[in-house]
Design a protein around this motif. Structure first.
Motif, PDB file in Angstrom:
ATOM      1  N   UNK A   1      42.438  40.338  38.396  1.00 59.10           N
ATOM      2  CA  UNK A   1      41.969  39.026  38.848  1.00 59.10           C
ATOM      3  C   UNK A   1      41.001  39.126  40.013  1.00 59.10           C
ATOM      4  N   UNK A   2      41.355  39.933  41.026  1.00 60.73           N
ATOM      5  CA  UNK A   2      40.594  39.885  42.271  1.00 60.73           C
ATOM      6  C   UNK A   2      39.196  40.487  42.138  1.00 60.73           C
ATOM      7  N   UNK A   3      39.022  41.459  41.247  1.00 61.33           N
ATOM      8  CA  UNK A   3      37.686  42.033  41.065  1.00 61.33           C
ATOM      9  C   UNK A   3      36.682  40.948  40.675  1.00 61.33           C
ATOM     10  N   UNK A   4      37.161  39.947  39.958  1.00 68.19           N
ATOM     11  CA  UNK A   4      36.267  38.904  39.452  1.00 68.19           C
ATOM     12  C   UNK A   4      36.595  37.550  40.073  1.00 68.19           C
ATOM     13  N   UNK A   5      37.111  37.585  41.304  1.00 72.21           N
ATOM     14  CA  UNK A   5      37.486  36.337  41.959  1.00 72.21           C
ATOM     15  C   UNK A   5      36.252  35.503  42.323  1.00 72.21           C
TER      16      UNK A   5
ATOM     17  N   UNK B   1      33.245  35.059  40.512  1.00 72.09           N
ATOM     18  CA  UNK B   1      32.873  34.155  39.411  1.00 72.09           C
ATOM     19  C   UNK B   1      33.976  33.140  39.093  1.00 72.09           C
ATOM     20  N   UNK B   2      35.241  33.497  39.315  1.00 69.82           N
ATOM     21  CA  UNK B   2      36.318  32.533  39.084  1.00 69.82           C
ATOM     22  C   UNK B   2      36.183  31.346  40.027  1.00 69.82           C
ATOM     23  N   UNK B   3      35.970  31.618  41.302  1.00 67.70           N
ATOM     24  CA  UNK B   3      35.858  30.540  42.280  1.00 67.70           C
ATOM     25  C   UNK B   3      34.627  29.679  42.022  1.00 67.70           C
ATOM     26  N   UNK B   4      33.557  30.290  41.554  1.00 68.75           N
ATOM     27  CA  UNK B   4      32.328  29.529  41.297  1.00 68.75           C
ATOM     28  C   UNK B   4      32.417  28.728  40.003  1.00 68.75           C
ATOM     29  N   UNK B   5      32.829  29.402  38.922  1.00 72.08           N
ATOM     30  CA  UNK B   5      32.761  28.777  37.599  1.00 72.08           C
ATOM     31  C   UNK B   5      33.953  27.867  37.313  1.00 72.08           C
TER      32      UNK B   5
END
Length: 406
Positions: free
Chosen positions: A229-233, A235-239
């Motif tokens: 999860x954290x590696x791609x946090x 784009x998660x927060x943005x998208x």
């Protein structure tokens, strides 16, 4: 412990914490300076990214072999030599005339990091009485937690202002001071129970090969879940979260500060409640990742969940290091190297899994997948009494005392 020896050990512990801070900064710094370094070296971003990927691969592959090779070297001498080579590698990085030289310098520094993490944690613990060794490990881990919060942003800013080479040169200078401090202040002998003469690694307080193996497996799964999860946090927060790009830096800073707090808090539990110190952070990470999956679009929930994950992961890292020394079935240095390798395998595996999920299932999926993995690691540790039951002492012999609530 005599007052003078206690003060000397305390300052040596500070030096090891600074060393941890410097290593974390050195490892991650090329990420912040990626575009600057790529332009200066006339290389593509992907080629420059190998300075981080190759570094991590060396840390994983070299930890156990280097630790086995140097088992009989006194820890003070070994750490002094390790930090000395680190300084040389960082200076070579700063003056590297071309990309091949720079890559070779980075791999040399990575080899010293592999050895440093394997030896520094047992050495920090061995300087103190058994009842406060977990606290000592947590205090050393504060340096690791401060690396992403202070070291990388400061190094990135310096590199952008006066050139990336200056940032690595400054890290080398900090490493030199650390090297001299360790050589001067680190006690030559360990406390009782840590080894007879300080020349060979000690054994765990409650050695158990099955519990150590369970810890290693749980570390790979749990750390892998978090990094999924954290590696791609971002784009998660943005998208999915709907945050503005300008909010990312404060959010990540808040998570980093929470990590420092988590390391401080867990230090109060490692010696008295080791079970809580290990399973508690995994439970919190699982709940926080599920909260992000279901309620990540609600900004207050997302901020709290992000801070909880940062706090819990830093606490988990310290708890894993402490537990590895407790149940080490043989050399604590080898056990520390093994747990460090498991940690890095989890980082690499989680990053790869998260990337595959984003491509096929969207960015939201990384949080629930990470939660499933951390929950699996939590379940494994909760079943420890059945998977790896405590050994029963032979008649007429006294079983070794178990630390904490195990």
């Amino acid at each position: 412990m005599h007052l003078t020896t206690q003060r000397r050990a305390a300052w040596a512990l500070v030096a090891l914490a600074v060393g941890a801070f410097t290593y974390v900064t050195a490892e991650v710094l090329p990420i912040g300076l990626l575009t600057v370094m790529a332009a200066d070296l006339d290389r593509s971003p992907s080629e420059t990214g190998l300075l981080v990927t190759g570094y991590a691969a060396v840390v994983v592959l070299a930890s156990l072999p280097l630790t086995r090779l140097t088992q009989r070297v006194p820890r003070r001498r070994l750490l002094t030599a390790t930090l000395g080579v680190f300084v040389a590698g960082m200076l070579l990085t700063a003056v590297a005339p071309n990309y091949p030289t720079l890559l070779a310098a980075r791999l040399l520094v990575a080899a010293t990091q592999a050895l440093f993490w394997s030896v520094a944690t047992p050495a920090a613990a061995a300087m103190f009485p058994p009842e406060i060794r977990g606290r000592a490990i947590a205090r050393m881990s504060i340096g690791s937690s401060l690396g992403p919060v202070l070291g990388v942003p400061a190094g990135t800013w310096l590199g952008q202002q006066v050139g990336w080479r200056a940032a690595f040169a400054l890290a080398a200078a900090v490493g030199l001071v650390t090297c001299v401090t360790v050589a001067t202040l680190m006690p030559g002998r360990r406390q009782a129970g840590a080894g007879s003469d300080g020349h060979e690694p000690g054994r765990g307080a409650t050695p158990d090969a099955r519990r150590y193996a369970l810890l290693i497996v749980s570390t790979v799964i749990g750390v892998g879940g978090y990094l999924t999860a954290y590696t791609y946090i971002t784009p998660f927060l943005l998208d999915f979260g709907g945050f503005a790009p300008a909010a990312l830096s404060p959010l990540l800073l808040a998570a980093g500060i929470s990590g420092v707090a988590g390391t401080i808090v867990v230090g109060r539990l490692l010696d008295s409640r080791p079970r809580t110190a290990l399973v508690g952070p995994l439970a919190l990470i699982t709940c926080a990742l599920l909260a992000l999956y279901f309620f990540g679009a609600l900004h207050p929930v997302a901020v709290v969940a992000l801070c909880v994950t940062g706090m819990s992961f830093s606490a988990l890292a310290a708890a894993i290091a402490s537990r590895a020394l407790q149940v080490a079935p043989g050399s604590t240095d080898i056990a520390s190297a093994g747990s460090g390798s498991a940690f890095n395998i989890g980082i690499a595996g989680g990053s790869l899994l998260g990337g595959a999920l984003i491509d096929h299932s969207g960015v939201r999926s990384v949080t629930v997948a990470g939660a499933v993995l951390t929950a699996a690691a939590l379940a494994a540790l909760l079943c420890e009494r059945w998977v790896a039951p405590a050994r029963v002492s032979a008649p007429g012999r006294t079983a070794p005392a178990r630390s904490g609530h195990y």
